[in-house]
Each structure stands twice: as C-alpha cells, then as structure tokens.
Design an enzyme around this catalytic site. Structure first.
Site: not given
Length: 613
Positions: A40, A94, A141, A143
C-alpha cells in the site's frame, strides 16, 4: 508510484489492484523472500505541508505501522514491513485472495448476502475486534471495503491505524463550517460525528452498520447526501432489519439494532459479549413465522432432519485452514453418535437404515456437521471437553472420510494439542508423530501441515525433558524449512528458535546465545524490531546472557524488551509486565535489591489496575 517498479531494492510492484483516497495498493513480489505481497503506497505529501508537519507525520506513520505489525490474529491482516521510498510512505502486507464485503455486494448486484454468511462474518469480525480491543487498539474506520472474505471463508479486517493517518494527512474531506472529519459517513458512530470520545464501542457501532448493509442490501441510513446520513446516525432510529428482510433470524435483528444504539453505553459491552450473543443465537433462534430456516452455505433449503444447532452453520472450509474458535455454547459437548456416521438417512420423518458400500461419498450436509463439531471443540472453555470432542470428531471423520484424510488429520492434530494442554505429553508426542507420518503420505513431506506437525513433535520432546532428541528434530526441521521456504521465513526462524531453546536446556549456553542473537537479527530485519517474535528472540538473548553470568548485559536487553512491549502493547499488558519482572529479577542478581523491590511493587500495582479494568 506508477512508474516505480522496485521499492527499497526489495519489493517489485507487479499489478495495481486498488486505488482510493489514501493511495494505491499493488500486488508485488518480495525479492528477498520470494513471496507475493500487497504493498500500500500512501499518497505523496504535497508542498502545502511544512517540514515540521511532515516529520511528525512520518513518526506517526511508523508508530501506527508498528502497532499494526504487532497484531497477530487470524482475523487481522498481517503487516510484514513499512517504510518510506522516494518520499512515499508504504506498508507491506500479506496478499489476500478474496473479495472485500463491498465487492461481494457488488457481485451480488447489491442484494443482501445469504443469512449464513451474515452470521459467520459477524462472528469472525467480532472475534478479531475482541482481540484488537484487548490490545487497546480501535480501528475507527470499519466499513465493508475494509473487511475481506477470503476464498477459504476466513474473514480479515484491514487497515488498522490507517484511518487516523488519513485524518492527519488531510485525505478526508470536511463538512463546511463544522470541523467534523468526514471519514466514511455511512459507517460513522454518533460520537465520531460529534467529535466526542471514541473507544472500542465506536467500532461496534460501525460493525452494526456493516452488518445491516450485508443483511438487508443497504446501510441503515442510506440517504441522499452526507449531511442527511450524519443526521440519521445522530437522531434517527434505524428500521428493524426484518422489516426489509423477514427471513432474517430474530437474534441478528436484535444484535444489530443494539450495536446501532446512539450512545456507547447502550451498545454491547464489548466484542466478546457480542460473540457470546451470536453463538447463543445460532443455537437457540428459530425462524420468523412463515419463513424458511436459513440455508447452509452453498446449498438449497435447510435440512429439517439436521439438529437445531446446525441451523445457519456454514459448510466451512477444509479443516486444515478453518479459522478456529467459532462461538458455540458449552452444551454442545455431547459427542457424535452413530446416527451421524453409520448411514442413517436424516432427511425422512424416521431414521431408515441405508445400504452402504465400505465408505460412501459423504453428503455436504454431513461434512458441514463434522466441520462444525471440529470448530465447536476448539471453542470449548474446559480442556477436558475440547479433548473429548476432538477424539469423537476424529473417530467420526476417520469412519466417514478415512484415517488418512486431511480433515481427519486436522482433528487428530487438535487431539494432540489438547493432550499437551492437559500435560499428557507422552500421548501428545505419539499422536503428533502419527499425524506427521500420515501427512507425509497424504500431503507430502514438504507440505506446511506436515512441517507444522514436526514442529510440535519438537515441542513435545522438549516438554518431556528429551532435549537431545528435540534438538535433532529441530535441526532436521530447520534444514527442510530453509530448503522449502527460505532461511528468513518466519516458520524457519521459529524452528531455529526451538533449536536454540533446547541448546540452552542442554547447558550449551554459548551456542544457545549465538543462535538467539542470529535469529533475533534476522527477525528484526524481516519482521521489524517490535514484532512479537523479534521480542521473544531478544528475550532469549537476555536469558542466555544471564545463564552465562553476564547480568549487566542481560539487564540492558531485558529493559529494551520491556520498553518495546510497553510502547506497543501498553504498560499493563501481561507480556509487558512479565518483561518488567524479568528486569527486576536481573536487578536482584546484580545486588540492586531496592530497585528490584520497587519495580516488583510497580508491576503488582499495574496488574491490580489491569485486573480491575
């Protein structure tokens, strides 16, 4: 990052697999370990930020990433590494094979998910939250896009710590004139909206929003604009789920509405309580009048011949990858009886003996029952009950599937584990050896499950005081793990750790210390300095130093371990307290009794405080 193909000379970006407000997610290859990972890459910082802010943000990123990397639970995405490359902060995680809940809804044309899936997802997410909340970590967060359903059915929560970073960096928009961070409005708790104190019960509210959506097809306040959604969270009572979907079990309707209470005090006390209620509901709930019972996952209607506790149970995954600890109450400890394993047709009004070959092909429903019983055994509180159920399920799977079937061997592995927990190590050792031999035949000598059984053989030998045999067991395992997975693989390092421990048990402390230092260095490089495995190795270094009489050196290492654990886990965490006790013992050995006594008092006070909390 689109034109950057290699990060830090190690992570080769292969394919863009996601893009959002925080940045991009790439499928990548870890060139050092030869494994696929997800990377990321957070959005680069723009010129609008001054250097002081950027320095603070980088430190915040490192702290949040370390916290995420320290989380070790099957329901939380593993963070392998983090850092900064050419001004871009990145996380290495992962690589998950599956779909997030938002994608599953899209795949299903925004229709609600099957009832059994909703219940199973609720159970697994609650289990993961129970673990993270015990570490004093709040997601903030939660969701559908942050919850993954893997191809084997495992559910994992993603992006711990990232929400707060996004708020700091300014990726989240703000409502004009209110100063309220938007985040994801459909899943925000009223206290988040009001800028009040946020704790673990905010995550429970967000989970309620997620479950409402996957159970009914839409979030609880699916209104026209963000402001209306926020007002809905704050002021509007949600409609009961069964007003949208009558076939939903009553206990799911009740639990979700409780999660959506406007004030934290009205919600379930914690995620453990939530899991207990889900488990109880799965057993006792009956369908609403005029509705069919929830079907087994992947099959048609429910089977009226199956016992009530199987209602809503998923058919599960192969037992070698089943997530443990399905919440089922203690009254399910009765063993499997002949009716489940001797060819009785359970679908008719009365049992009828069926002709059968030597081993018929078992029905999916029967396999689901066996998988459910396997999982139930893992969740029982009393070790004797877990052992008894594992024995019975292993025998039943052996009759239905065969003694060498991977699912049978998975349950026999649990039998061995329960024996060890009960202190019956001779029997545990023999069972692990039997499982390892059978897995060689069924799966091959290099299969991860075969190697895992060999590791447990080493544990059992050590527990029996047979350290010389354990040492040889671990030497052979290290050789095979290195050949199959590489020298830096976490499981290779775990085997090396076992080797070092048994060197110490044989009073070969110079060799044990060298092994512990080497493993610690590799773990620090691969997993990070504050990873739990790294800290275990660092403590082993201190143990070796102490046995060699080098107490001053040992004290410095014990202090380092204690400080790391306090920073990551909190001062009152049992592991942090144990490290401070190690430090106090070391002070005693150095003749610094006053300091040791003060530290012991501090540990005792923290332990009492944690127990009271």
């Amino acid at each position: 990052m689109a034109d950057t193909r290699l990060i830090q000379g190690r992570y080769r970006l292969l394919e863009l697999i996601g893009r959002g407000g925080m940045g991009e997610v790439w499928q990548a290859r870890d060139e050092s370990l030869g494994r696929r990972v997800a990377v990321k890459c957070l959005k680069p910082l723009g010129p609008q930020h001054d250097q002081t802010f950027i320095r603070v943000l980088r430190e915040r990123f490192r702290r949040e990433a370390r916290v995420a990397a320290a989380l070790q639970h099957r329901g939380v995405t593993v963070v392998h590494d983090f850092g900064e490359h050419e001004g871009v902060l990145y996380l290495v995680m992962e690589l998950l094979e599956g779909r997030n809940l938002s994608q599953l809804m899209e795949d299903n044309e925004q229709h609600p998910l099957p009832v059994s899936d909703v219940v199973d997802i609720a159970d697994q997410v609650a289990d993961a939250l129970a673990y993270t909340h015990e570490q004093n970590i709040v997601h903030r967060d939660l969701k559908p896009a942050n919850i993954m359903r893997l191809t084997d059915g495992t559910v994992k929560i993603c992006d711990f710590g990232i929400a707060r970073l996004g708020h700091d960096i300014g990726f989240t928009s703000r409502l004009t004139g209110t100063g309220i961070a938007m985040g994801t409005p459909h899943y925000m708790s009223p206290e988040q909206i009001g800028g009040g104190h946020v704790d673990h019960r905010s995550d429970l509210y967000s989970l309620g929003c997620v479950l409402y959506e996957i159970a009914t097809g839409a979030p609880p306040f699916d209104l026209g604009d963000s402001w209306s959604v926020l007002v809905g969270h704050r002021d509007t009572a949600p409609r009961p789920l069964r007003s949208h979907r009558p076939e939903l079990p009553g206990f799911i309707d009740e639990i979700v509405l409780d999660l959506l209470a406007k004030t934290p005090e009205e919600r379930p006390a914690d995620a453990k309580d939530l899991r207990r209620r889900i488990g109880a509901g799965r057993v006792t709930d009956t369908p609403a009048a005029g509705t069919a019972p929830p079907p087994l996952l992947g099959h048609g209607g429910g089977e009226p011949g199956l016992p009530s506790w199987t209602r809503g149970m998923t058919s599960g995954h192969k037992a070698v990858t089943v997530p443990a600890l399905r919440a089922l109450p203690p009254d399910l400890t009765a063993g499997l009886t002949g009716e489940w394993t001797t060819g009785v047709d359970l679908r008719g009004p009365a049992p009828v003996r069926l002709p059968r070959p030597e081993r018929p092909t078992p029905s999916p429903e029967l396999l689901a029952v066996l998988t459910g019983r396997h999982n139930a055994g893992l969740s029982l509180g009393r070790l004797e009950d877990s052992y008894r159920m594992a024995e019975e399920v292993a025998a039943a799977r052996s009759r239905v599937l065969g003694a060498g079937h991977p699912d049978t061997l998975a349950t026999r592995y649990e039998v061995a584990y329960a024996l060890g927990q009960l202190g019956r190590w001779t029997e545990a050792l023999q069972t692990y050896r039997d499982v390892a031999g059978a897995r060689v035949q069924a799966l091959g000598p290099d299969h991860p499950d075969t190697l895992a059984a060999r590791y447990e053989i080493g544990i059992s030998l050590g527990r029996l005081g047979r350290s010389a045999e354990a040492l040889e067991q671990y030497r052979a395992l290290v050789t095979d793990r290195t050949r199959v997975h590489g020298a830096a693989d976490p499981e290779t390092l775990r085997a090396r750790h076992g080797l070092g421990v048994n060197l110490g048990r044989l009073d070969r402390w110079e060799e044990a210390l060298a092994e512990a230092r080497d493993v610690c260095a590799v773990r620090e490089r691969v997993l990070g300095p504050d990873h739990p495995d790294t800290l275990v190795s660092r403590r082993e270094v201190a143990v070796g130093l102490g046995w060699l009489g080098r107490w001053s050196d040992a004290l410095a290492v014990y202090e380092q371990v204690a400080e790391s654990r306090e920073r990551v886990l909190g001062a009152g965490h049992p592991d942090a307290l144990a490290s401070r006790n190690d430090q106090a013992h070391c002070l005693e050995q150095l003749g610094r009794g006053g300091e040791a006594a003060e530290l012991y008092r501090r540990v005792a006070a923290l332990r009492r405080q944690s127990g009271a909390g």
